[in-house]
Design a protein around this motif. Structure first.
Motif, PDB file in Angstrom:
ATOM      1  N   THR A 260      49.350  22.390 117.750  1.00 36.34           N
ATOM      2  CA  THR A 260      49.506  23.137 116.496  1.00 36.34           C
ATOM      3  C   THR A 260      49.028  22.292 115.320  1.00 36.34           C
ATOM      4  O   THR A 260      48.345  22.794 114.411  1.00 36.34           O
ATOM      5  CB  THR A 260      50.985  23.528 116.303  1.00 36.34           C
ATOM      6  N   ALA A 261      49.377  21.011 115.333  1.00 31.11           N
ATOM      7  CA  ALA A 261      48.963  20.120 114.249  1.00 31.11           C
ATOM      8  C   ALA A 261      47.457  19.887 114.260  1.00 31.11           C
ATOM      9  O   ALA A 261      46.814  19.857 113.201  1.00 31.11           O
ATOM     10  CB  ALA A 261      49.703  18.789 114.378  1.00 31.11           C
ATOM     11  N   ILE A 262      46.886  19.740 115.441  1.00 28.29           N
ATOM     12  CA  ILE A 262      45.440  19.510 115.559  1.00 28.29           C
ATOM     13  C   ILE A 262      44.656  20.656 114.934  1.00 28.29           C
ATOM     14  O   ILE A 262      43.585  20.453 114.322  1.00 28.29           O
ATOM     15  CB  ILE A 262      45.054  19.331 117.041  1.00 28.29           C
ATOM     16  N   ALA A 263      45.165  21.870 115.045  1.00 28.51           N
ATOM     17  CA  ALA A 263      44.468  23.038 114.485  1.00 28.51           C
ATOM     18  C   ALA A 263      44.299  22.915 112.980  1.00 28.51           C
ATOM     19  O   ALA A 263      43.383  23.535 112.404  1.00 28.51           O
ATOM     20  CB  ALA A 263      45.242  24.311 114.830  1.00 28.51           C
ATOM     21  N   MET A 264      45.134  22.122 112.313  1.00 28.36           N
ATOM     22  CA  MET A 264      45.013  21.904 110.864  1.00 28.36           C
ATOM     23  C   MET A 264      44.066  20.755 110.533  1.00 28.36           C
ATOM     24  O   MET A 264      43.772  20.500 109.380  1.00 28.36           O
ATOM     25  CB  MET A 264      46.396  21.653 110.256  1.00 28.36           C
TER      26      MET A 264
ATOM     27  N   PRO B 239      44.024  17.283 110.485  1.00 24.38           N
ATOM     28  CA  PRO B 239      44.218  16.112 109.623  1.00 24.38           C
ATOM     29  C   PRO B 239      43.307  14.986 110.079  1.00 24.38           C
ATOM     30  O   PRO B 239      42.910  14.925 111.244  1.00 24.38           O
ATOM     31  CB  PRO B 239      45.688  15.758 109.834  1.00 24.38           C
ATOM     32  N   GLU B 240      42.988  14.093 109.169  1.00 23.20           N
ATOM     33  CA  GLU B 240      42.113  12.967 109.518  1.00 23.20           C
ATOM     34  C   GLU B 240      42.816  11.937 110.395  1.00 23.20           C
ATOM     35  O   GLU B 240      42.183  11.255 111.197  1.00 23.20           O
ATOM     36  CB  GLU B 240      41.596  12.280 108.241  1.00 23.20           C
ATOM     37  N   ARG B 241      44.144  11.810 110.216  1.00 17.76           N
ATOM     38  CA  ARG B 241      44.891  10.795 110.961  1.00 17.76           C
ATOM     39  C   ARG B 241      46.222  11.354 111.450  1.00 17.76           C
ATOM     40  O   ARG B 241      46.789  12.274 110.859  1.00 17.76           O
ATOM     41  CB  ARG B 241      45.207   9.574 110.080  1.00 17.76           C
ATOM     42  N   PHE B 242      46.710  10.745 112.525  1.00 17.03           N
ATOM     43  CA  PHE B 242      48.068  10.968 113.013  1.00 17.03           C
ATOM     44  C   PHE B 242      48.761   9.618 113.162  1.00 17.03           C
ATOM     45  O   PHE B 242      48.139   8.638 113.588  1.00 17.03           O
ATOM     46  CB  PHE B 242      48.071  11.639 114.392  1.00 17.03           C
ATOM     47  N   ALA B 243      50.052   9.578 112.842  1.00 16.26           N
ATOM     48  CA  ALA B 243      50.916   8.459 113.215  1.00 16.26           C
ATOM     49  C   ALA B 243      51.991   9.050 114.126  1.00 16.26           C
ATOM     50  O   ALA B 243      52.631  10.044 113.760  1.00 16.26           O
ATOM     51  CB  ALA B 243      51.551   7.811 111.993  1.00 16.26           C
ATOM     52  N   VAL B 244      52.162   8.479 115.314  1.00 14.16           N
ATOM     53  CA  VAL B 244      53.076   9.037 116.318  1.00 14.16           C
ATOM     54  C   VAL B 244      54.126   7.982 116.644  1.00 14.16           C
ATOM     55  O   VAL B 244      53.839   6.993 117.323  1.00 14.16           O
ATOM     56  CB  VAL B 244      52.315   9.456 117.586  1.00 14.16           C
ATOM     57  N   PHE B 245      55.334   8.200 116.150  1.00 20.65           N
ATOM     58  CA  PHE B 245      56.389   7.196 116.265  1.00 20.65           C
ATOM     59  C   PHE B 245      57.453   7.615 117.265  1.00 20.65           C
ATOM     60  O   PHE B 245      57.735   8.803 117.432  1.00 20.65           O
ATOM     61  CB  PHE B 245      57.064   6.969 114.905  1.00 20.65           C
ATOM     62  N   GLY B 246      58.070   6.635 117.900  1.00 19.84           N
ATOM     63  CA  GLY B 246      59.221   6.885 118.735  1.00 19.84           C
ATOM     64  C   GLY B 246      60.481   6.877 117.877  1.00 19.84           C
ATOM     65  O   GLY B 246      60.666   5.983 117.044  1.00 19.84           O
ATOM     66  N   TYR B 247      61.324   7.877 118.041  1.00 20.73           N
ATOM     67  CA  TYR B 247      62.578   7.935 117.286  1.00 20.73           C
ATOM     68  C   TYR B 247      63.445   6.722 117.605  1.00 20.73           C
ATOM     69  O   TYR B 247      63.673   6.397 118.777  1.00 20.73           O
ATOM     70  CB  TYR B 247      63.339   9.218 117.609  1.00 20.73           C
ATOM     71  N   ALA B 248      63.913   6.041 116.571  1.00 21.18           N
ATOM     72  CA  ALA B 248      64.780   4.874 116.724  1.00 21.18           C
ATOM     73  C   ALA B 248      66.212   5.285 116.403  1.00 21.18           C
ATOM     74  O   ALA B 248      66.534   5.563 115.245  1.00 21.18           O
ATOM     75  CB  ALA B 248      64.333   3.754 115.793  1.00 21.18           C
TER      76      ALA B 248
END
Length: 450
Positions: free
Chosen positions: A224-228, A230-239
Motif C-alpha cells: 500500500t505504501a509503495i503505491a504512493m 515515496p523516495e525512501r523507507f525506514a523500517v524499524f523494529g518495535y522496541a
C-alpha cells in the motif's frame, strides 16, 4: 543456522549506534559551560547541521519511544517556541558566523503541530542567524493525520526539501492496538499536498514487531505504501521498553511477535520493497536508486547520526530544544529533557546543556569503525586504525565478542578487514558492539537488536 543466530544475537539489548559513545556514557561533567567553550572553539567556515526538537503531540501512540508531551492547547507550544527562538539566539551569539549550514532536521513529537506562520518564522530566524549553504537540505517529521493544506504549503514556502511521514502499519487491528488510527487516504492526501507544495523528497516510516502484526499484514502495508512511491523507507523494529516508556504498558505483551516472527516480518518487508525497485541501505533503510541516500551508499559515502542513515557528513550538529543531542568536534552534548526545565535554563540566559561526553582519540577511532560497519557491513580496521594513529592489533586481541561471531560464521576477518555476510546483516549491531569499549555498562539501557 540463521535461526540460531537470531536467538543468540538478535534479541540482545544493544545500541542502535546512531552515535559513539552512546547516550548512556554521557555525564553531567559536561555542562553548559563546557558546551559554550566548545561552541567558541569551532573553526571558521565549519559545515554544520541543525536539529530542532518539537516535543509535542495531540495524542500518544503507545509504541512511541520519543520524548514528547501530549497537549490539546496551543499555549504550551507557543511558549516552547519562544524558548527555542531564545536558544537559537544564545547559540548563534556564541558561535558567531562560523557555521555554514548544510542540513536542518525538525524532529518530534510532531513538528507540524506548529501553526504555518510559526514554522515560517522559525525558518526565517535560522536563515538570519546562520549562513545556509546553497542547496541545504531541510527535513521535517510529519504526522499525516494532522497535516493541513496550509501547513503543507508553508513547508514548501519555507524551503523544506524532505518530509518523513509516520505510517507504521495500515492494518486496522494493529492500529487499534497501538492507538494510532491512520487511513490510507489520510496518508495519500498528505503526500499529494507535500508534492504540490514542491517537496521532492518523501520518506515513510514503517514498523514491524507490533502487537497483532503478521507477516501478511506487513507485506500488505508495504505494498500500500509503495503505491504512493515515496523516495525512501525506514523500517524499524518495535522496541518494547515499558520500564522506560510507561505508556507502552498499554500494549498487550501477549500480542507481540517473538524473535523469529520479527525477523520474518523484517525480511518480508525487505523483499517487498526490493521487488518494487527500492535499494536496501544499511540495516533498515530503503531508497529508490536515484535518491541521494542510495547514491551515497553505492559510493561508500553513507553516514549515520541521530536521525539514522544519512548523507550528512558534518561532524558538527547543533541541537535545539528539550532533550536534543548535538555534537561538536570536541564531543556530545544533550539538553534538559523535561520541557519545563529546559525552558527555565533558557529563560535565565543559560545554555540548556545538562550532560555530555568529551571524545578521546580512541573514541574517534572506534566511532569510525562502528560507522563503517553499520553503513557498509564491512570495515577495514587496519586502515582505519592507521588513519587514527593506532595499532589495529589491540582491537582484535582479546576481543571475545568478535571471536564468538567468527566462530558462529557470522563474520569473516581477513587481513584486518571485518566483513558481515549479507544474509547475516540482521546481527550488525552485535558486530558493531564488538568494537564498543563501553558495551558492558551500556547494553542494559538499550532496545533489543532485532
Amino acid at each position: 543456522m540463521q535461526q540460531a543466530l537470531i536467538e543468540k544475537y538478535g534479541e540482545a539489548r544493544l545500541p542502535r549506534y546512531t552515535s559513539y559513545p552512546t547516550a548512556p556514557a554521557f555525564s553531567p561533567a559536561v555542562g553548559a559551560g563546557t558546551y559554550g567553550d566548545w561552541l567558541g572553539g569551532i573553526a571558521p567556515q565549519t559545515e554544520a547541521s541543525l536539529y530542532l526538537h518539537i516535543p509535542f503531540c495531540r495524542s500518544m501512540c503507545w509504541y512511541c519511544g520519543c520524548h514528547t508531551t501530549i497537549t490539546q492547547r496551543d499555549e504550551p507550544i507557543l511558549d516552547y517556541i519562544d524558548m527555542l527562538r531564545k536558544e537559537v539566539g544564545l547559540v548563534s551569539g556564541t558561535v558567531g558566523d562560523r557555521l555554514r549550514i548544510r542540513h536542518v532536521h525538525f524532529g518530534g513529537g510532531t513538528p507540524t503541530i506548529m501553526q504555518p506562520e510559526e514554522f515560517r518564522d522559525l525558518i526565517w530566524l535560522l536563515r538570519a542567524r546562520f549562513a545556509f549553504m546553497e542547496g541545504a537540505e531541510i527535513a521535517v517529521e510529519i504526522d499525516p493525520r494532522t497535516l493541513t493544506p496550509d501547513m503543507a504549503a508553508a513547508l514548501g514556502e519555507a524551503g523544506v526539501t524532505r518530509a518523513s511521514l509516520g505510517v507504521q502499519s495500515f492494518d486496522p487491528v494493529v492500529q487499534k492496538a497501538i492507538n494510532r488510527i491512520q487511513s490510507e487516504a489520510q496518508t495519500a492526501d498528505a503526500v499529494a499536498r507535500l508534492r504540490a507544495g514542491g517537496i521532492g523528497g518523501i520518506n515513510f516510516d514503517l514498523i514491524y514487531g507490533l502487537p497483532h502484526q503478521t507477516t501478511a499484514s506487513c507485506i500488505e502495508t508495504a505494498k500500500t505504501a509503495i503505491a504512493m512511491r515515496p523516495e525512501r523507507f525506514a523500517v524499524f523494529g518495535y522496541a518494547h521498553i515499558p520500564s522506560f516508556k510507561k505508556h507502552q504498558r498499554l500494549i498487550d505483551e501477549r500480542a507481540l511477535p517473538d524473535a523469529a516472527m520479527r525477523a520474518e516480518q523484517a525480511e518480508a518487508i525487505a523483499a517487498t520493497l526490493i521487488a518494487a525497485g527500492y535499494v536496501r541501505i544499511g540495516l533498515d533503510h530503503y531508497a529508490l536508486p536515484q535518491d541521494s541516500l542510495a547514491v551515497a551508499a553505492r559510493r561508500g559515502r553513507l553516514h549515520r547520526n541521530f536521525q539514522g542513515y544519512t548523507t550528512d557528513a558534518c561532524t558538527t550538529l547543533i541541537g535545539f530544544g528539550a532533550s536534543s543531542i548535538g555534537r561538536t568536534p570536541d564531543g556530545y552534548i544533550q539538553n534538559e529533557v523535561p520541557p519545563g526545565l529546559y525552558a527555565q535554563r533558557i529563560a535565565s540566559g543559560q545554555l540548556a546543556t545538562v550532560k555530555g561526553y568529551r571524545l578521546t582519540a580512541e573514541d574517534r577511532l572506534r566511532a569510525d569503525i562502528i560507522e563503517r560497519l553499520m553503513c557498509d557491513f564491512r570495515a577495514d580496521v587496519t586502515a582505519i586504525a592507521a588513519r587514527h594513529g593506532f595499532d589495529a592489533a589491540a582491537l582484535f586481541e582479546g576481543n571475545g565478542r568478535l571471536a564468538a561471531l567468527q566462530e558462529d560464521g557470522a563474520v569473516d576477518v581477513h587481513g584486518g578487514v571485518v566483513t558481515v555476510r549479507q544474509d547475516h546483516r540482521f546481527i550488525i549491531r552485535a558486530v558493531a558492539a564488538a568494537f564498543d569499549a563501553y558495551i558492558e555498562t551500556a547494553a542494559r539501557t538499550h532496545s533489543k537488536a532485532a
